[in-house]
Design a protein around this motif. Structure first.
Motif, PDB file in Angstrom:
ATOM      1  N   THR A 206      -1.109  33.577 -12.445  1.00 52.12           N
ATOM      2  CA  THR A 206      -1.058  32.151 -12.169  1.00 52.12           C
ATOM      3  C   THR A 206      -1.167  31.956 -10.666  1.00 52.12           C
ATOM      4  OG1 THR A 206       0.331  30.181 -11.995  1.00 52.12           O
ATOM      5  CG2 THR A 206       1.482  32.213 -12.402  1.00 52.12           C
ATOM      6  N   ILE A 207      -1.994  31.005 -10.288  1.00 46.02           N
ATOM      7  CA  ILE A 207      -2.080  30.736  -8.849  1.00 46.02           C
ATOM      8  C   ILE A 207      -0.773  30.130  -8.360  1.00 46.02           C
ATOM      9  CG2 ILE A 207      -4.590  30.439  -8.899  1.00 46.02           C
ATOM     10  CD1 ILE A 207      -4.003  27.398  -8.393  1.00 46.02           C
ATOM     11  N   ASP A 208       0.028  29.581  -9.286  1.00 46.90           N
ATOM     12  CA  ASP A 208       1.280  28.921  -8.881  1.00 46.90           C
ATOM     13  C   ASP A 208       2.364  29.913  -8.450  1.00 46.90           C
ATOM     14  OD1 ASP A 208      -0.019  26.636  -9.581  1.00 46.90           O
ATOM     15  OD2 ASP A 208       1.181  26.195 -11.353  1.00 46.90           O
TER      16      ASP A 208
ATOM     17  N   GLU B 235       1.756  19.218  -6.283  1.00 50.44           N
ATOM     18  CA  GLU B 235       1.527  18.196  -7.314  1.00 50.44           C
ATOM     19  C   GLU B 235       2.804  17.826  -8.076  1.00 50.44           C
ATOM     20  OE1 GLU B 235      -1.328  19.870 -10.074  1.00 50.44           O
ATOM     21  OE2 GLU B 235      -0.096  21.638 -10.396  1.00 50.44           O
TER      22      GLU B 235
ATOM     23  N   ASN C  38      -6.670  26.259 -22.335  1.00 44.48           N
ATOM     24  CA  ASN C  38      -5.240  25.993 -22.445  1.00 44.48           C
ATOM     25  C   ASN C  38      -4.957  25.093 -23.650  1.00 44.48           C
ATOM     26  OD1 ASN C  38      -6.364  23.828 -21.146  1.00 44.48           O
ATOM     27  ND2 ASN C  38      -5.361  24.241 -19.198  1.00 44.48           N
TER      28      ASN C  38
ATOM     29  N   MET D  26      -1.899  22.530  -5.824  1.00 46.10           N
ATOM     30  CA  MET D  26      -1.328  22.804  -7.147  1.00 46.10           C
ATOM     31  C   MET D  26       0.092  23.353  -7.033  1.00 46.10           C
ATOM     32  SD  MET D  26      -4.434  23.995  -9.592  1.00 46.10           S
ATOM     33  CE  MET D  26      -5.533  22.757 -10.282  1.00 46.10           C
ATOM     34  N   GLY D  27       0.806  23.327  -8.126  1.00 45.01           N
ATOM     35  CA  GLY D  27       2.204  23.757  -8.144  1.00 45.01           C
ATOM     36  C   GLY D  27       3.004  22.741  -8.931  1.00 45.01           C
ATOM     37  N   ARG D  28       3.064  22.963 -10.248  1.00 48.52           N
ATOM     38  CA  ARG D  28       3.738  21.992 -11.108  1.00 48.52           C
ATOM     39  C   ARG D  28       5.244  22.023 -10.941  1.00 48.52           C
ATOM     40  NH1 ARG D  28       1.277  24.049 -16.543  1.00 48.52           N
ATOM     41  NH2 ARG D  28       1.344  25.924 -15.299  1.00 48.52           N
TER      42      ARG D  28
ATOM     43  N   ARG E 122      -8.531  27.222  -7.714  1.00 47.80           N
ATOM     44  CA  ARG E 122      -8.638  28.264  -8.733  1.00 47.80           C
ATOM     45  C   ARG E 122      -9.969  28.996  -8.647  1.00 47.80           C
ATOM     46  NH1 ARG E 122      -5.890  25.376 -13.658  1.00 47.80           N
ATOM     47  NH2 ARG E 122      -7.877  25.702 -14.696  1.00 47.80           N
TER      48      ARG E 122
ATOM     49  N   HIS F   3      -8.937  21.916  -8.557  1.00 47.87           N
ATOM     50  CA  HIS F   3      -9.394  23.195  -9.108  1.00 47.87           C
ATOM     51  C   HIS F   3     -10.159  24.061  -8.122  1.00 47.87           C
ATOM     52  CE1 HIS F   3      -8.273  20.722 -12.482  1.00 47.87           C
ATOM     53  NE2 HIS F   3      -8.021  21.851 -13.120  1.00 47.87           N
TER      54      HIS F   3
HETATM   55  O1  F6P Z   1      -1.033  26.852 -13.677  1.00 45.86           O
HETATM   56  C1  F6P Z   1      -1.973  26.612 -12.723  1.00 45.86           C
HETATM   57  C2  F6P Z   1      -2.363  25.200 -12.624  1.00 45.86           C
HETATM   58  O2  F6P Z   1      -3.287  25.368 -11.653  1.00 45.86           O
HETATM   59  C3  F6P Z   1      -1.321  24.129 -12.284  1.00 45.86           C
HETATM   60  O3  F6P Z   1      -0.854  24.115 -10.990  1.00 45.86           O
HETATM   61  C4  F6P Z   1      -2.047  22.853 -12.627  1.00 45.86           C
HETATM   62  O4  F6P Z   1      -1.171  21.804 -12.882  1.00 45.86           O
HETATM   63  C5  F6P Z   1      -2.741  23.266 -13.860  1.00 45.86           C
HETATM   64  O5  F6P Z   1      -3.015  24.651 -13.754  1.00 45.86           O
HETATM   65  C6  F6P Z   1      -3.985  22.474 -14.145  1.00 45.86           C
HETATM   66  O6  F6P Z   1      -4.686  23.065 -15.191  1.00 45.86           O
HETATM   67  P1  F6P Z   1      -5.852  22.413 -16.046  1.00 45.86           P
HETATM   68  O7  F6P Z   1      -6.452  21.301 -15.273  1.00 45.86           O
HETATM   69  O8  F6P Z   1      -6.788  23.538 -16.271  1.00 45.86           O
HETATM   70  O9  F6P Z   1      -5.208  21.938 -17.297  1.00 45.86           O
END
Ligand code: F6P
Length: 375
Positions: free
Chosen positions: A153-155, A250, A88, A197-199, A302, A299
């Motif tokens: 996306t898991i979100d 989160e 990312n 998770m879930g921004r 994921r 994680h």
């Molecule tokens: O988009 C999925 C997600 O799992 C979010 O919920 C989480 O905030 C983010 O990825 C964390 O990603 P990483 O730790 O890989 O930056």
């Protein structure tokens, strides 16, 4: 938007022969199943398929393109992660570059990406990613890259598709974890606060919390007050079992407040959420006197093999993406819009976030069961 069934056999033999696939952003269970499906579908049309390592990074490396043949994708549909790797931090429009003094600047390498793609004689890209990666794909399409998108996306927060693969597996993982916490919470008469998770949205929290019999579910869509949270916990302790489970997304935030973020550890990193469970747990213990513990699933959600549902969705998406390449439906994304898989324009698809509907069936069901959303 057009259903993906109108392609003629003639078009199938005429169109691109060298297709690339990449995976970007956070991984999600089902990525390998999409790759498996897209590769087999493309090979069966007589095309060549290549994987680009780690998002777009592979285009800048001599060994960054992997030829994907049948043996390379054999057996991967059942597995988590991505055989191509992902990142990312690889946005070609804002590529991080270290200055001599150690600070980091960002540069636009999109023109270079399009050029390298052409040099490698690639005819189309299947970009598998979430909102960030698909926005990048959309921008590259605008700059001339023939790209189709596959949403992951898991979100589960992309509005254009009813569901994204990875979500179902993440919910199962989170729900299993909540199940396990009941025993230890009950034994110690504790409140357990679980962060999932879930921004921007509370899909995982809502699904895992409701299926795991949580008493309180906190989601970004419904700002909470601690008064409401503790009221629900105190009433449960006074009426029934003397323990309680709180599931918190989160990105959840109190009324008038902000979500909790982690300190940035590396320049150029995305904003990282995390820490809300600890904060809520401390406040519960302080305000109720009940012993409280917090944990972050992180994680773990994921990881693991995709559920059967996610595998099937991924296989459908992968095959549909190849149909789109064959159709030359570039600049579009595969979307599940029951009863069909459709092609929707990327530029529109990446704009809209799919929030949990506050009057939806699951929220209403939860409320009827006495679950508090902290409002
Ligand atoms: O988009 C999925 C997600 O799992 C979010 O919920 C989480 O905030 C983010 O990825 C964390 O990603 P990483 O730790 O890989 O930056």
């Amino acid at each position: 938007m057009e259903a993906l069934n109108s392609v003629t056999a003639e078009a199938a033999t005429r169109h691109p022969r060298r297709v690339a696939i990449n995976t970007g952003g956070g991984d999600a269970p089902g990525l390998n199943a999409v790759i498996h499906s897209a590769v087999l579908s493309a090979l069966n049309l007589g095309w060549e398929v290549f994987g680009i390592r780690k998002g777009y990074e592979g285009l800048f490396q001599d060994d960054g393109l992997i030829a994907l043949d049948r043996s390379r994708v054999q057996g991967i549909a059942r597995t988590g992660g991505t055989i191509l790797g992902t990142t990312n931090r690889g946005n070609p429009l804002e590529w991080p570059r270290e200055r001599p003094d150690g600070t980091v600047e960002t540069v636009d390498r999109s023109a270079e990406i399009v050029e390298r793609f052409r040099q490698r004689k690639l005819d189309a890209l299947i970009a598998i990613g979430g909102d960030g990666s698909l926005s990048i794909a959309s921008a590259l399409y605008e700059r001339g890259l023939p790209v189709v998108g596959v949403p992951k996306t898991i979100d589960n927060d992309l509005a254009a598709t009813q569901v994204t693969f990875g979500f179902h597996t993440a919910v199962q993982t989170a729900s299993d974890a909540v199940d396990k916490l009941h025993a230890t919470a009950e034994s110690h008469e504790r409140v357990m606060v679980v962060e999932v998770m879930g921004r921007h949205t509370g899909w995982i929290a809502l699904h895992a919390g409701l299926s795991g019999s949580a008493d309180v579910i906190l989601i970004p869509e419904i700002p909470y007050t601690m008064e409401s949270v503790t009221r629900r916990i105190e009433s449960r302790y006074s009426q029934g079992p003397r323990y309680s489970i709180v599931v918190v997304a989160e990105g959840a935030k109190p009324v008038g407040g902000e979500p909790v973020f982690k300190a940035q550890t590396r320049p150029g990193d995305n904003l990282r959420y995390g820490g809300i469970a600890e904060r809520v747990a401390d406040q519960i213990q302080e305000q109720t006197g009940f012993e409280t513990r917090a944990l972050v699933l992180g994680h773990l959600q994921r990881g693991g093999n995709p559920t059967a549902y996610d595998r099937l969705l991924s296989l459908e998406f992968g095959a549909a993406a190849v149909d789109m390449v064959r159709d030359e439906a570039f600049g579009c994304m595969v979307a599940l819009q029951p009863p069909e898989i459709r092609a929707v324009p990327l530029a529109e698809a990446v704009k809209a976030v799919k929030s949990v509907p506050l009057d939806g069936d699951l929220v209403r069901t939860a409320r009827r069961l006495g679950v508090s959303f902290g409002d």
